[in-house]
Design a protein around this motif. Structure first.
Motif, PDB file in Angstrom:
ATOM      1  N   ALA A 115       0.648  -1.289  -0.034  1.00 45.99           N
ATOM      2  CA  ALA A 115       0.071   0.014  -0.048  1.00 45.99           C
ATOM      3  C   ALA A 115       0.962   1.256   0.078  1.00 45.99           C
ATOM      4  CB  ALA A 115      -0.924   0.120   1.326  1.00 45.99           C
ATOM      5  N   LEU A 116       2.030   1.275   0.634  1.00 45.01           N
ATOM      6  CA  LEU A 116       2.960   2.409   0.673  1.00 45.01           C
ATOM      7  C   LEU A 116       3.412   2.568  -0.648  1.00 45.01           C
ATOM      8  CD1 LEU A 116       4.396   4.428   2.321  1.00 45.01           C
ATOM      9  CD2 LEU A 116       6.252   2.929   3.127  1.00 45.01           C
ATOM     10  N   LEU A 117       4.024   1.534  -1.396  1.00 47.54           N
ATOM     11  CA  LEU A 117       4.343   1.704  -2.750  1.00 47.54           C
ATOM     12  C   LEU A 117       3.433   2.321  -3.510  1.00 47.54           C
ATOM     13  CD1 LEU A 117       6.246  -1.798  -3.206  1.00 47.54           C
ATOM     14  CD2 LEU A 117       7.305   0.668  -2.186  1.00 47.54           C
ATOM     15  N   GLN A 118       2.169   1.771  -3.463  1.00 51.17           N
ATOM     16  CA  GLN A 118       1.050   2.358  -4.344  1.00 51.17           C
ATOM     17  C   GLN A 118       0.984   3.722  -3.893  1.00 51.17           C
ATOM     18  OE1 GLN A 118      -0.311  -0.003  -6.639  1.00 51.17           O
ATOM     19  NE2 GLN A 118      -2.230   0.075  -6.015  1.00 51.17           N
ATOM     20  N   SER A 119       0.965   4.253  -2.802  1.00 55.32           N
ATOM     21  CA  SER A 119       0.758   5.813  -2.317  1.00 55.32           C
ATOM     22  C   SER A 119       1.882   6.467  -2.804  1.00 55.32           C
ATOM     23  CB  SER A 119       0.763   5.733  -0.924  1.00 55.32           C
ATOM     24  OG  SER A 119       1.811   5.832  -0.419  1.00 55.32           O
ATOM     25  N   LEU A 120       2.908   5.883  -2.993  1.00 51.00           N
ATOM     26  CA  LEU A 120       3.984   6.829  -3.799  1.00 51.00           C
ATOM     27  C   LEU A 120       4.206   6.636  -5.255  1.00 51.00           C
ATOM     28  CD1 LEU A 120       7.260   5.456  -1.410  1.00 51.00           C
ATOM     29  CD2 LEU A 120       5.601   7.484  -1.190  1.00 51.00           C
ATOM     30  N   GLY A 121       3.005   6.232  -5.927  1.00 52.83           N
ATOM     31  CA  GLY A 121       2.879   6.371  -7.394  1.00 52.83           C
ATOM     32  C   GLY A 121       3.375   5.156  -7.989  1.00 52.83           C
ATOM     33  N   ILE A 122       3.909   4.217  -7.460  1.00 51.88           N
ATOM     34  CA  ILE A 122       4.439   3.009  -8.082  1.00 51.88           C
ATOM     35  C   ILE A 122       3.183   2.217  -8.616  1.00 51.88           C
ATOM     36  CG2 ILE A 122       5.916   0.795  -8.007  1.00 51.88           C
ATOM     37  CD1 ILE A 122       7.231   2.532  -5.617  1.00 51.88           C
ATOM     38  N   HIS A 123       3.359   1.772  -9.973  1.00 51.23           N
ATOM     39  CA  HIS A 123       2.273   1.044 -10.577  1.00 51.23           C
ATOM     40  C   HIS A 123       2.704  -0.424 -10.218  1.00 51.23           C
ATOM     41  CE1 HIS A 123       1.797   4.317 -13.729  1.00 51.23           C
ATOM     42  NE2 HIS A 123       1.442   4.658 -12.470  1.00 51.23           N
ATOM     43  N   LEU A 124       1.745  -1.221  -9.755  1.00 52.88           N
ATOM     44  CA  LEU A 124       2.117  -2.550  -9.201  1.00 52.88           C
ATOM     45  C   LEU A 124       1.121  -3.504  -9.731  1.00 52.88           C
ATOM     46  CD1 LEU A 124       2.685  -1.912  -5.395  1.00 52.88           C
ATOM     47  CD2 LEU A 124       4.473  -2.354  -7.110  1.00 52.88           C
TER      48      LEU A 124
ATOM     49  N   HIS B 151      -5.578  -0.537 -16.370  1.00 46.09           N
ATOM     50  CA  HIS B 151      -5.734  -0.618 -15.101  1.00 46.09           C
ATOM     51  C   HIS B 151      -4.536  -0.353 -14.205  1.00 46.09           C
ATOM     52  CE1 HIS B 151      -9.778  -1.926 -15.930  1.00 46.09           C
ATOM     53  NE2 HIS B 151      -9.173  -2.866 -16.753  1.00 46.09           N
ATOM     54  N   LEU B 152      -3.357  -0.229 -14.810  1.00 44.38           N
ATOM     55  CA  LEU B 152      -2.349   0.064 -14.029  1.00 44.38           C
ATOM     56  C   LEU B 152      -2.327   1.256 -13.463  1.00 44.38           C
ATOM     57  CD1 LEU B 152       0.788  -1.487 -16.062  1.00 44.38           C
ATOM     58  CD2 LEU B 152       0.017  -2.079 -13.527  1.00 44.38           C
ATOM     59  N   GLY B 153      -1.721   1.646 -12.092  1.00 46.40           N
ATOM     60  CA  GLY B 153      -1.959   2.793 -11.295  1.00 46.40           C
ATOM     61  C   GLY B 153      -3.265   3.086 -10.989  1.00 46.40           C
ATOM     62  N   HIS B 154      -3.583   4.391 -10.462  1.00 49.27           N
ATOM     63  CA  HIS B 154      -4.986   4.949 -10.162  1.00 49.27           C
ATOM     64  C   HIS B 154      -5.352   3.935  -8.905  1.00 49.27           C
ATOM     65  CE1 HIS B 154      -5.369   5.972 -14.332  1.00 49.27           C
ATOM     66  NE2 HIS B 154      -5.014   4.993 -14.755  1.00 49.27           N
TER      67      HIS B 154
ATOM     68  N   ARG C  60      -4.724   1.098  -7.925  1.00 48.97           N
ATOM     69  CA  ARG C  60      -5.077  -0.091  -8.165  1.00 48.97           C
ATOM     70  C   ARG C  60      -4.076  -1.249  -8.350  1.00 48.97           C
ATOM     71  NH1 ARG C  60      -8.653   1.613 -13.676  1.00 48.97           N
ATOM     72  NH2 ARG C  60     -10.469   2.341 -12.543  1.00 48.97           N
ATOM     73  N   LEU C  61      -4.215  -2.242  -7.588  1.00 46.66           N
ATOM     74  CA  LEU C  61      -3.310  -3.522  -7.714  1.00 46.66           C
ATOM     75  C   LEU C  61      -3.829  -4.561  -8.448  1.00 46.66           C
ATOM     76  CD1 LEU C  61      -0.909  -4.801  -6.131  1.00 46.66           C
ATOM     77  CD2 LEU C  61      -2.313  -5.871  -4.583  1.00 46.66           C
ATOM     78  N   LEU C  62      -3.113  -4.889  -9.485  1.00 48.07           N
ATOM     79  CA  LEU C  62      -3.418  -5.980 -10.400  1.00 48.07           C
ATOM     80  C   LEU C  62      -3.049  -7.190  -9.937  1.00 48.07           C
ATOM     81  CD1 LEU C  62      -2.694  -4.332 -13.940  1.00 48.07           C
ATOM     82  CD2 LEU C  62      -4.439  -4.170 -12.267  1.00 48.07           C
ATOM     83  N   LEU C  63      -3.877  -8.062  -9.351  1.00 44.94           N
ATOM     84  CA  LEU C  63      -3.688  -9.337  -8.956  1.00 44.94           C
ATOM     85  C   LEU C  63      -3.973 -10.500  -9.854  1.00 44.94           C
ATOM     86  CD1 LEU C  63      -2.879 -10.763  -6.091  1.00 44.94           C
ATOM     87  CD2 LEU C  63      -5.399 -10.850  -5.695  1.00 44.94           C
TER      88      LEU C  63
ATOM     89  N   THR D 229      -8.439  -8.380 -11.018  1.00 46.62           N
ATOM     90  CA  THR D 229      -8.284  -9.297 -11.862  1.00 46.62           C
ATOM     91  C   THR D 229      -8.953  -9.559 -12.741  1.00 46.62           C
ATOM     92  OG1 THR D 229      -7.143 -11.702 -11.401  1.00 46.62           O
ATOM     93  CG2 THR D 229      -9.376 -10.971 -10.594  1.00 46.62           C
ATOM     94  N   GLY D 230      -8.370 -10.324 -13.993  1.00 44.10           N
ATOM     95  CA  GLY D 230      -9.145 -10.574 -15.106  1.00 44.10           C
ATOM     96  C   GLY D 230      -8.570 -11.580 -16.151  1.00 44.10           C
ATOM     97  N   ASN D 231      -9.192 -11.691 -17.129  1.00 43.74           N
ATOM     98  CA  ASN D 231      -8.779 -12.686 -18.093  1.00 43.74           C
ATOM     99  C   ASN D 231      -7.661 -12.095 -18.923  1.00 43.74           C
ATOM    100  OD1 ASN D 231     -10.650 -11.121 -19.416  1.00 43.74           O
ATOM    101  ND2 ASN D 231     -11.655 -12.896 -20.443  1.00 43.74           N
TER     102      ASN D 231
END
Length: 465
Positions: free
Chosen positions: A75-84, A192-195, A197-200, A158-160
């Motif tokens: 979550a911290l990485l996300q808040s720093l603007g990293i796309h995960l 969906h990267l960024g914003h 959002r975490l892609l799982l 998540t997605g196909n």
């Protein structure tokens, strides 16, 4: 010198010297430990912002990691603007389910770390993948007051996006629903990267026929990072960095190796080989970080010492899209060939106008080769301005450049590539091109064909290897 005291405005002035004196008398304070820490971390924050990281958590890690702490770090990485994007595995969970529920499990024959996945095993696989996915989603949903994830509001998606096909038959053994990655729907995934959002991504692929396949999470993470051109691929492991047989942590390894690498065990050796493959496929940096040690991920990313092993590829040579500053170098490459009548003359202005159509070979920062791709409505393109510096000819540079341009055309959805040549017919035949007639050119190009030059027209279909 006396201080005026006659008016109210003078009274204001009279108050200034004592205030200045008070400020001057304050002792100079050294930065606090917290300030020093933040100042040290700031460059890493700036460096990582808007970059894409792919995390790979094996099934063993999912069982042993402190999930709440890991979720807070992500979550911290996300808040720093990293796309995960987070790829997870579930191999030990599947093995346990097989032992518990299947009376006649498929034989434990494995090729390249793959197991047979029959229909019964696939049913269990879908269940353990779903449970693991739910466990991770729940961890990232925590948002109670005073918790690290309070206010984070991470959206787990998540997605196909992963297309797969059967791994097939090997040594007479049908691996059934064990699959290999066929394609990643990058455009859909990138949206969906960024914003926040975490892609799982579970270790699963889908086919156009509606089937599900068991895919290796290691390979999925590697392929995803390479195709996303991720800044980092982070393998979470059960060891805190690669170790030499003497126990020394290898903090950074640069590829290619100058000598063989002697590692402590086979597990480390396998992870290193995966990292090598990732670097070969274009990933800038691969990190091997422990999932056993709380905070190791942040320590690896935001401190100079790190906590694991960083593996990088030093590329003395690469093929990339041309930039405006390359115009001069391209002109220097093509001008001598134009003077010899090998290439059609193009002015510096034309090269500058068409620069986005060019790709170049860069070696130690210098441009040593170039080529351009001009597309037509008929979904084919002309390959033009193919040139390699004289001192690098005969070293397969041209071959690599042609291969790159074919791949570029394929990714643009073009069906074929043609080239006009006067002196390199046989060489292009060796690259898979075939002679065609003028009447097979796109209409617009046919209208500008110079019959006096009598160039041979070579064509290659990009839809076949």
């Amino acid at each position: 010198m006396s201080i005026p005291t006659s008016t109210s405005s003078s009274d204001d002035d009279a108050l200034a010297p004592p205030m200045a004196s008070t400020r001057a008398s304050l002792p100079q304070q050294a930065p606090t430990e917290f300030q020093n820490w933040f100042h040290h971390v700031a460059p890493y924050i700036n460096q990582h912002r808007e970059k894409t990281f792919v995390l790979c958590l094996p099934g063993e890690g999912l069982e042993r990691i402190q999930l709440a702490s890991f979720a807070a770090d992500v979550a911290l990485l996300q808040s720093l603007g990293i796309h995960l994007a987070l790829v997870f595995g579930c191999r030990p969970q599947l093995e346990a389910a097989i032992q518990q529920h299947l009376k006649n499990p498929p034989p434990p024959i494995k090729v390249h770390e793959k197991r047979i996945t029959d229909e019964a095993t696939l049913d269990l696989y879908l269940k353990v993948c779903g449970k693991s996915q739910a466990t991770l989603s729940a961890a990232f949903s925590l948002g109670l007051p005073h918790s690290p994830l309070y206010g984070a509001a991470i959206e787990v998606l998540t997605g196909n996006w992963i297309m797969a096909q059967p791994y097939g038959v090997h040594d007479g053994v049908d691996y059934q629903f064990t699959g290999k990655i066929r394609k990643i729907h990058l455009n859909a995934l990138k949206k969906h990267l960024g914003h926040n959002r975490l892609l799982l991504l579970p270790p699963m692929g889908y086919s156009p026929t509606g089937e599900c396949f068991n895919v290796c999470h290691d390979e999925l993470a590697l392929t995803l990072a390479a195709q996303l051109k991720a800044e980092k691929l982070i393998y979470l492991t059960d060891f805190n960095g690669l170790r030499s047989p003497t126990g020394e942590r290898l903090r950074e390894i640069q590829l290619p190796l100058r000598s063989s690498l002697d590692l402590a065990d086979e597990n480390m050796e396998r992870r290193f080989r995966l990292a090598e493959q990732a670097c070969e496929q274009g990933v800038s940096r691969v990190h091997l970080v422990s999932y056993c040690d709380t905070g190791s991920l942040l320590q690896e990313l935001f401190t100079h010492e790190g906590s694991g092993t960083l593996i990088t590829a030093y590329r003395i040579e690469r093929i990339r899209t041309a930039r405006s500053e390359d115009v001069g170098a391209i002109f220097e490459l093509t001008h001598p060939l134009e003077a010899q009548g090998i290439l059609v003359t193009r002015s510096r202005e034309v090269v500058e106008k068409d620069i986005e159509k060019f790709s170049v070979i860069e070696r130690y920062g210098a441009v040593i080769g170039c080529a351009a791709l001009y597309d037509y409505p008929e979904r084919i393109a002309e390959l033009a301005c193919v040139a390699v510096a004289p001192e690098y000819r005969g070293q397969q540079k041209g071959h690599a450049l042609i291969h790159h341009m074919i791949q570029k055309a394929r990714h643009q959805g073009l069906h074929g590539v043609f080239i006009l040549t006067t002196q390199a017919t046989h060489w292009f035949q060796e690259q898979g091109f075939q002679l065609i007639g003028v009447d097979q050119l796109p209409a617009a190009r046919r209208a500008t064909y110079n019959a006096a030059r009598n160039s041979k027209i070579m064509y290659r279909d990009t839809r076949t290897p």
